[in-house]
Design a protein around this motif. Sequence first.
Motif, PDB file in Angstrom:
ATOM      1  N   ARG A 191      -1.625   6.498  -0.743  1.00  0.00           N
ATOM      2  CA  ARG A 191      -0.906   5.321  -1.239  1.00  0.00           C
ATOM      3  C   ARG A 191       0.419   5.084  -0.532  1.00  0.00           C
ATOM      4  O   ARG A 191       0.750   3.946  -0.194  1.00  0.00           O
ATOM      5  CB  ARG A 191      -0.655   5.469  -2.742  1.00  0.00           C
ATOM      6  CG  ARG A 191      -1.897   5.324  -3.594  1.00  0.00           C
ATOM      7  CD  ARG A 191      -1.556   5.486  -5.065  1.00  0.00           C
ATOM      8  NE  ARG A 191      -2.741   5.413  -5.910  1.00  0.00           N
ATOM      9  CZ  ARG A 191      -2.716   5.597  -7.228  1.00  0.00           C
ATOM     10  NH1 ARG A 191      -1.582   5.873  -7.843  1.00  0.00           N
ATOM     11  NH2 ARG A 191      -3.844   5.514  -7.916  1.00  0.00           N
ATOM     12  N   TRP A 192       1.191   6.150  -0.279  1.00  0.00           N
ATOM     13  CA  TRP A 192       2.561   5.892   0.144  1.00  0.00           C
ATOM     14  C   TRP A 192       2.655   5.244   1.523  1.00  0.00           C
ATOM     15  O   TRP A 192       3.594   4.458   1.744  1.00  0.00           O
ATOM     16  CB  TRP A 192       3.401   7.171   0.076  1.00  0.00           C
ATOM     17  CG  TRP A 192       3.209   8.155   1.199  1.00  0.00           C
ATOM     18  CD1 TRP A 192       2.438   9.263   1.195  1.00  0.00           C
ATOM     19  CD2 TRP A 192       3.856   8.128   2.475  1.00  0.00           C
ATOM     20  NE1 TRP A 192       2.528   9.928   2.384  1.00  0.00           N
ATOM     21  CE2 TRP A 192       3.398   9.259   3.193  1.00  0.00           C
ATOM     22  CE3 TRP A 192       4.759   7.277   3.086  1.00  0.00           C
ATOM     23  CZ2 TRP A 192       3.817   9.542   4.481  1.00  0.00           C
ATOM     24  CZ3 TRP A 192       5.184   7.558   4.369  1.00  0.00           C
ATOM     25  CH2 TRP A 192       4.718   8.678   5.059  1.00  0.00           C
ATOM     26  N   PRO A 193       1.741   5.467   2.486  1.00  0.00           N
ATOM     27  CA  PRO A 193       1.855   4.689   3.730  1.00  0.00           C
ATOM     28  C   PRO A 193       1.674   3.190   3.526  1.00  0.00           C
ATOM     29  O   PRO A 193       2.247   2.379   4.274  1.00  0.00           O
ATOM     30  CB  PRO A 193       0.729   5.266   4.610  1.00  0.00           C
ATOM     31  CG  PRO A 193       0.511   6.648   4.088  1.00  0.00           C
ATOM     32  CD  PRO A 193       0.714   6.527   2.625  1.00  0.00           C
ATOM     33  N   HIS A 194       0.930   2.803   2.500  1.00  0.00           N
ATOM     34  CA  HIS A 194       0.748   1.382   2.219  1.00  0.00           C
ATOM     35  C   HIS A 194       1.924   0.787   1.466  1.00  0.00           C
ATOM     36  O   HIS A 194       1.961  -0.437   1.253  1.00  0.00           O
ATOM     37  CB  HIS A 194      -0.538   1.176   1.417  1.00  0.00           C
ATOM     38  CG  HIS A 194      -1.787   1.474   2.183  1.00  0.00           C
ATOM     39  ND1 HIS A 194      -2.336   2.742   2.245  1.00  0.00           N
ATOM     40  CD2 HIS A 194      -2.589   0.688   2.946  1.00  0.00           C
ATOM     41  CE1 HIS A 194      -3.425   2.714   2.996  1.00  0.00           C
ATOM     42  NE2 HIS A 194      -3.609   1.494   3.428  1.00  0.00           N
ATOM     43  N   LEU A 195       2.866   1.626   1.038  1.00  0.00           N
ATOM     44  CA  LEU A 195       4.089   1.122   0.419  1.00  0.00           C
ATOM     45  C   LEU A 195       5.146   0.725   1.456  1.00  0.00           C
ATOM     46  O   LEU A 195       6.099   0.014   1.112  1.00  0.00           O
ATOM     47  CB  LEU A 195       4.687   2.168  -0.521  1.00  0.00           C
ATOM     48  CG  LEU A 195       4.009   2.360  -1.878  1.00  0.00           C
ATOM     49  CD1 LEU A 195       4.558   3.598  -2.557  1.00  0.00           C
ATOM     50  CD2 LEU A 195       4.227   1.137  -2.761  1.00  0.00           C
ATOM     51  N   LEU A 196       4.983   1.166   2.693  1.00  0.00           N
ATOM     52  CA  LEU A 196       6.012   0.919   3.697  1.00  0.00           C
ATOM     53  C   LEU A 196       6.124  -0.557   4.052  1.00  0.00           C
ATOM     54  O   LEU A 196       7.223  -1.099   4.126  1.00  0.00           O
ATOM     55  CB  LEU A 196       5.709   1.753   4.945  1.00  0.00           C
ATOM     56  CG  LEU A 196       5.744   3.281   4.761  1.00  0.00           C
ATOM     57  CD1 LEU A 196       5.371   3.979   6.065  1.00  0.00           C
ATOM     58  CD2 LEU A 196       7.133   3.720   4.290  1.00  0.00           C
ATOM     59  N   LEU A 197       5.000  -1.215   4.287  1.00  0.00           N
ATOM     60  CA  LEU A 197       5.048  -2.625   4.674  1.00  0.00           C
ATOM     61  C   LEU A 197       5.634  -3.504   3.578  1.00  0.00           C
ATOM     62  O   LEU A 197       6.534  -4.321   3.864  1.00  0.00           O
ATOM     63  CB  LEU A 197       3.643  -3.094   5.061  1.00  0.00           C
ATOM     64  CG  LEU A 197       3.538  -4.568   5.479  1.00  0.00           C
ATOM     65  CD1 LEU A 197       4.381  -4.839   6.708  1.00  0.00           C
ATOM     66  CD2 LEU A 197       2.081  -4.950   5.728  1.00  0.00           C
ATOM     67  N   PRO A 198       5.190  -3.406   2.311  1.00  0.00           N
ATOM     68  CA  PRO A 198       5.856  -4.217   1.276  1.00  0.00           C
ATOM     69  C   PRO A 198       7.337  -3.904   1.134  1.00  0.00           C
ATOM     70  O   PRO A 198       8.137  -4.820   0.881  1.00  0.00           O
ATOM     71  CB  PRO A 198       5.084  -3.859  -0.009  1.00  0.00           C
ATOM     72  CG  PRO A 198       3.786  -3.343   0.456  1.00  0.00           C
ATOM     73  CD  PRO A 198       4.040  -2.665   1.761  1.00  0.00           C
ATOM     74  N   ALA A 199       7.722  -2.630   1.306  1.00  0.00           N
ATOM     75  CA  ALA A 199       9.141  -2.286   1.195  1.00  0.00           C
ATOM     76  C   ALA A 199       9.957  -2.923   2.316  1.00  0.00           C
ATOM     77  O   ALA A 199      11.046  -3.460   2.084  1.00  0.00           O
ATOM     78  CB  ALA A 199       9.312  -0.768   1.213  1.00  0.00           C
ATOM     79  N   VAL A 200       9.447  -2.896   3.545  1.00  0.00           N
ATOM     80  CA  VAL A 200      10.163  -3.518   4.665  1.00  0.00           C
ATOM     81  C   VAL A 200      10.258  -5.026   4.467  1.00  0.00           C
ATOM     82  O   VAL A 200      11.312  -5.635   4.706  1.00  0.00           O
ATOM     83  CB  VAL A 200       9.452  -3.173   5.990  1.00  0.00           C
ATOM     84  CG1 VAL A 200      10.042  -3.979   7.146  1.00  0.00           C
ATOM     85  CG2 VAL A 200       9.570  -1.683   6.278  1.00  0.00           C
ATOM     86  N   VAL A 201       9.168  -5.648   4.027  1.00  0.00           N
ATOM     87  CA  VAL A 201       9.195  -7.094   3.774  1.00  0.00           C
ATOM     88  C   VAL A 201      10.202  -7.430   2.683  1.00  0.00           C
ATOM     89  O   VAL A 201      10.973  -8.403   2.796  1.00  0.00           O
ATOM     90  CB  VAL A 201       7.780  -7.589   3.395  1.00  0.00           C
ATOM     91  CG1 VAL A 201       7.823  -9.031   2.907  1.00  0.00           C
ATOM     92  CG2 VAL A 201       6.843  -7.468   4.585  1.00  0.00           C
ATOM     93  N   ALA A 202      10.243  -6.632   1.610  1.00  0.00           N
ATOM     94  CA  ALA A 202      11.194  -6.883   0.527  1.00  0.00           C
ATOM     95  C   ALA A 202      12.638  -6.739   1.003  1.00  0.00           C
ATOM     96  O   ALA A 202      13.502  -7.554   0.650  1.00  0.00           O
ATOM     97  CB  ALA A 202      10.916  -5.941  -0.644  1.00  0.00           C
ATOM     98  N   LEU A 203      12.916  -5.714   1.804  1.00  0.00           N
ATOM     99  CA  LEU A 203      14.287  -5.515   2.290  1.00  0.00           C
ATOM    100  C   LEU A 203      14.712  -6.636   3.241  1.00  0.00           C
ATOM    101  O   LEU A 203      15.834  -7.170   3.123  1.00  0.00           O
ATOM    102  CB  LEU A 203      14.385  -4.161   2.982  1.00  0.00           C
ATOM    103  CG  LEU A 203      14.305  -2.928   2.069  1.00  0.00           C
ATOM    104  CD1 LEU A 203      14.268  -1.653   2.903  1.00  0.00           C
ATOM    105  CD2 LEU A 203      15.477  -2.898   1.092  1.00  0.00           C
ATOM    106  N   LEU A 204      13.835  -7.000   4.179  1.00  0.00           N
ATOM    107  CA  LEU A 204      14.188  -8.067   5.106  1.00  0.00           C
ATOM    108  C   LEU A 204      14.337  -9.408   4.388  1.00  0.00           C
ATOM    109  O   LEU A 204      15.255 -10.183   4.694  1.00  0.00           O
ATOM    110  CB  LEU A 204      13.118  -8.175   6.200  1.00  0.00           C
ATOM    111  CG  LEU A 204      13.023  -6.994   7.178  1.00  0.00           C
ATOM    112  CD1 LEU A 204      11.891  -7.211   8.169  1.00  0.00           C
ATOM    113  CD2 LEU A 204      14.351  -6.799   7.911  1.00  0.00           C
TER     114      LEU A 204
END
Length: 484
Positions: free
Chosen positions: A389-402
């Motif tokens: 699961r946690w590798p798939h959390l990286l893209l939403p987290a980057v999108v949310a931060l940007l």
Amino acid sequence: MTAACAGSAPEPAVESAAAGGSPDSADYKASRATLRLLRSIRRDRRRGRERSVDGVTAVLAVLLPLGYLGQLIAGVMMVWAPEPDPVRGWAVAGLATAIAAGLLALLRAFGPIAAGRATASLLLTAPISRRLVLPRAMLVIVALGVPVGALLAVAGAAFAGGGVLVDYLWAAAAGGLLGAVLVAIAVLAQEFPRFRMVLPVLVVVAGALVAAALLARVFGWALPVVTGWSLVVVVIAGLALLAGAAGWAAWRGLDRLPRKELSVAGELVTAAQASGAFLDPSMLSGVMIDRRTQRIGSVRWRPLPPSRVGALLAVDVRRYRRFPGACLLAAGALALPYGVLMLIGAVGVPTAATVGCVLAASSAAVGLRAVTRSAALQRMLGGSTWSVRWPHLLLPAVVALLWTALCIPAAGPALLPVLALTPPAAMLFVLLQAKRPEPDYTSPIYESGFGMVQPQVVWALGRGGLLVVLVGIGQAVIASAVLG
């Protein structure tokens, strides 16, 4: 073979005969006679049945929520009645255009003209003109689009600083006509592919209007304002002519509506009805994801990174890039915080940013939802549940931060601590929605006064939305205290 190839190849001679069309032709008369016979058979069968929902109840089910929303807007305007401002008016126009683009995309996703399998098969095999069968569905959608457009126009006039009652009446008339035009354009886009370019044009116009309002507020520019009753009458008359012309063109083009469009729209409507009945949005989202995947068709093969995390992250990024609608949604959601800045000031920017960030992050979390809800996929990938699961959390987290970083100019330095709550709230919403359990329909059912309700199913479905509401309210309270 004929039914299987109807989506890609031209339909048989029935298609051209039914599309022929003049009232004096033999095909048209045969279509009328066949349709009259079918309606009489259906009328005889319905006489012995008891309707579950009558027409009045169906109309009230649509109008009552609009009435409640109108009362809410009126209550807000009694407390907060802004003065007329050209800059705010342009911002309202930009947000209204963005909402129109969203409604057009929603209409296009569901057809808007839909037909079940029985009707689609009948149109394929029987010499019936589609212009005789489908206008009722088109009129129903227009009847829904007119009040929705009128209500949104009245709300926009209120936020722009509308004055007397006459202003709201003119706004309601213009909004109703624009709603009819929007429905007609959606039908034309279903009939003729070249009308699908209207949606990106609306997105560009919305962004340009909001950007112009923002630059005018920053640099003190004077924006033009539409004044004068004569000009308003001309605009209303022009919209009426446009609505009539677009509606007539859409009605004339019903005979050219492909059967594939009718069948796909019917499947989506059925999935939406099942999702609403069982309170399970995954039924509808699964059908929509399958449609998007089939639209892509094939992609070019590229090797994946050798590491496990790199491979999972690369697949997630490629999935996000192959669905341009997710990127457009994230870009269009930026109009929300900046539009709120123009309407009510910086106090509402953190709350609007949270809502927009949730939309942007959710559109990037398709991979997370897929691996979380599929035990078979987790077993195929191997490792522990968290390692998948946690590798798939990286893209939403980057999108949310940007995405949140792009909202910093709207919030200002004073509200940065409040805006910092936006990415964690969005990621928590994404995680809660991904880990949402399957609905337990064996849970207790209670009478609520508005029908039977299963609290456990409703809670499992809406806990992420409740979190966003609570965070948004908290941000609004803290922002108002900070700004005084």
